[in-house]
Design a protein around this motif. Sequence first.
Motif, PDB file in Angstrom:
ATOM      1  N   LEU A 147      -4.370  -7.750  -4.802  1.00  0.00           N
ATOM      2  CA  LEU A 147      -3.353  -8.778  -5.039  1.00  0.00           C
ATOM      3  C   LEU A 147      -4.069  -9.980  -5.664  1.00  0.00           C
ATOM      4  CD1 LEU A 147      -1.488  -8.496  -1.621  1.00  0.00           C
ATOM      5  CD2 LEU A 147      -0.772  -7.517  -3.798  1.00  0.00           C
ATOM      6  N   TYR A 159      -0.790  -0.907   3.591  1.00  0.00           N
ATOM      7  CA  TYR A 159      -1.930  -1.474   2.854  1.00  0.00           C
ATOM      8  C   TYR A 159      -1.502  -1.748   1.423  1.00  0.00           C
ATOM      9  CZ  TYR A 159      -6.392  -1.787   0.417  1.00  0.00           C
ATOM     10  OH  TYR A 159      -7.435  -2.205  -0.369  1.00  0.00           O
ATOM     11  N   CYS A 160      -1.827  -2.953   0.961  1.00  0.00           N
ATOM     12  CA  CYS A 160      -1.582  -3.311  -0.429  1.00  0.00           C
ATOM     13  C   CYS A 160      -2.827  -4.028  -0.949  1.00  0.00           C
ATOM     14  CB  CYS A 160      -0.345  -4.195  -0.553  1.00  0.00           C
ATOM     15  SG  CYS A 160       0.216  -4.389  -2.260  1.00  0.00           S
ATOM     16  N   ASN A 180      -6.658  -8.400  -0.394  1.00  0.00           N
ATOM     17  CA  ASN A 180      -5.984  -7.222   0.152  1.00  0.00           C
ATOM     18  C   ASN A 180      -5.201  -7.624   1.392  1.00  0.00           C
ATOM     19  OD1 ASN A 180      -7.403  -5.676  -1.793  1.00  0.00           O
ATOM     20  ND2 ASN A 180      -9.137  -5.482  -0.396  1.00  0.00           N
ATOM     21  N   GLN A 187       7.031  -3.688   0.110  1.00  0.00           N
ATOM     22  CA  GLN A 187       6.689  -4.258  -1.189  1.00  0.00           C
ATOM     23  C   GLN A 187       6.253  -5.708  -1.000  1.00  0.00           C
ATOM     24  OE1 GLN A 187       9.158  -3.730  -4.945  1.00  0.00           O
ATOM     25  NE2 GLN A 187       9.582  -5.885  -4.525  1.00  0.00           N
ATOM     26  N   ILE A 188       5.117  -6.061  -1.589  1.00  0.00           N
ATOM     27  CA  ILE A 188       4.658  -7.448  -1.578  1.00  0.00           C
ATOM     28  C   ILE A 188       5.341  -8.169  -2.733  1.00  0.00           C
ATOM     29  CG2 ILE A 188       2.666  -8.979  -1.682  1.00  0.00           C
ATOM     30  CD1 ILE A 188       2.734  -7.158   0.772  1.00  0.00           C
ATOM     31  N   ARG A 202       4.158  -5.845  -5.805  1.00  0.00           N
ATOM     32  CA  ARG A 202       3.326  -4.643  -5.657  1.00  0.00           C
ATOM     33  C   ARG A 202       3.835  -3.781  -4.511  1.00  0.00           C
ATOM     34  NH1 ARG A 202      -1.750  -5.735  -7.854  1.00  0.00           N
ATOM     35  NH2 ARG A 202      -1.439  -7.101  -9.660  1.00  0.00           N
ATOM     36  N   LYS A 203       3.852  -2.479  -4.739  1.00  0.00           N
ATOM     37  CA  LYS A 203       4.211  -1.532  -3.691  1.00  0.00           C
ATOM     38  C   LYS A 203       3.036  -1.330  -2.760  1.00  0.00           C
ATOM     39  CE  LYS A 203       8.424  -0.132  -4.868  1.00  0.00           C
ATOM     40  NZ  LYS A 203       9.594  -0.215  -3.967  1.00  0.00           N
ATOM     41  N   GLY A 204       3.344  -1.260  -1.473  1.00  0.00           N
ATOM     42  CA  GLY A 204       2.309  -0.998  -0.487  1.00  0.00           C
ATOM     43  C   GLY A 204       2.256   0.478  -0.097  1.00  0.00           C
ATOM     44  N   ARG A 205       1.075   0.943   0.276  1.00  0.00           N
ATOM     45  CA  ARG A 205       0.928   2.308   0.786  1.00  0.00           C
ATOM     46  C   ARG A 205       1.239   2.313   2.266  1.00  0.00           C
ATOM     47  NH1 ARG A 205      -4.220   2.380  -1.978  1.00  0.00           N
ATOM     48  NH2 ARG A 205      -5.238   2.675   0.043  1.00  0.00           N
TER      49      ARG A 205
END
Length: 248
Positions: A224, A220-221, A196, A95-96, A242-245
């Motif tokens: 942003l 990857y997020c 990104n 998570q960012i 933000r949740k990252g993949r």
Amino acid sequence: MGDPNRPVTGYPAAAAAPPNPNGYSTAQPPPPATAYPYAAPPYYNNNYPYQDPYTAQRNTFLRRVIAILVASTIITGTILFVIWLIILPRVPEFQIDSLNISNLTLSNSLITANWDLHFTAKNPNKKITLYFDEIAAAIFYESLSIADTTVPPFFMDKGNVTAQKVSFVASGAYVEKWAFDGMNKERAERGGVGFNVRMVARVSYKAGAWRARRRYLRVYCGDLFVGVALNKSSGNLLGGPRKGRVGL
């Protein structure tokens, strides 16, 4: 009526062959396909290849070795699969939390800026510990890489959560015209720039004596959005964490 004592006449008898002056019989051989009164001699085929006993033993040995290797592979794969099902490994979560930009300058297709990224990693596994090393991170504007760095290795115990900080620096880095114009346009119209973040790390899974081979983890997020207007040089992430993949 005929005379019953008259001799019966028929076909004339075949004339006997004249004797050969050399004493041999001049009788002709029997015509073809005439059966002989005795059985034909047995037929022997001597064209069969010779079978070397050492070759046969070697082939048997190779077949046994191959069978053992195949059986061992199947058994080992089955054991690992059962262990995998019991442990049920899962990919970590990223998570960012924040992304700050400072000292931003865009001039003549050159960018100068500092980014401070804070992210949280969570190990959702209850039986597995995770080891991260060779971590590479980069800041992108759309598909263009602007700055990159490395992250120190870290360890995550079962169910653990860890926070990490990453810093990026761009000092007079050249950016293509479409990216340069795009960032200025976003700042003018939206009051900020969307970046990104991508990370690639080598991760190891370990549960007791069991340890899986190392795999490359990709995070990857995107989008942003950092609020930094044209008249400012610093700003913060808007919209919250933000949740990252994450994928292997």
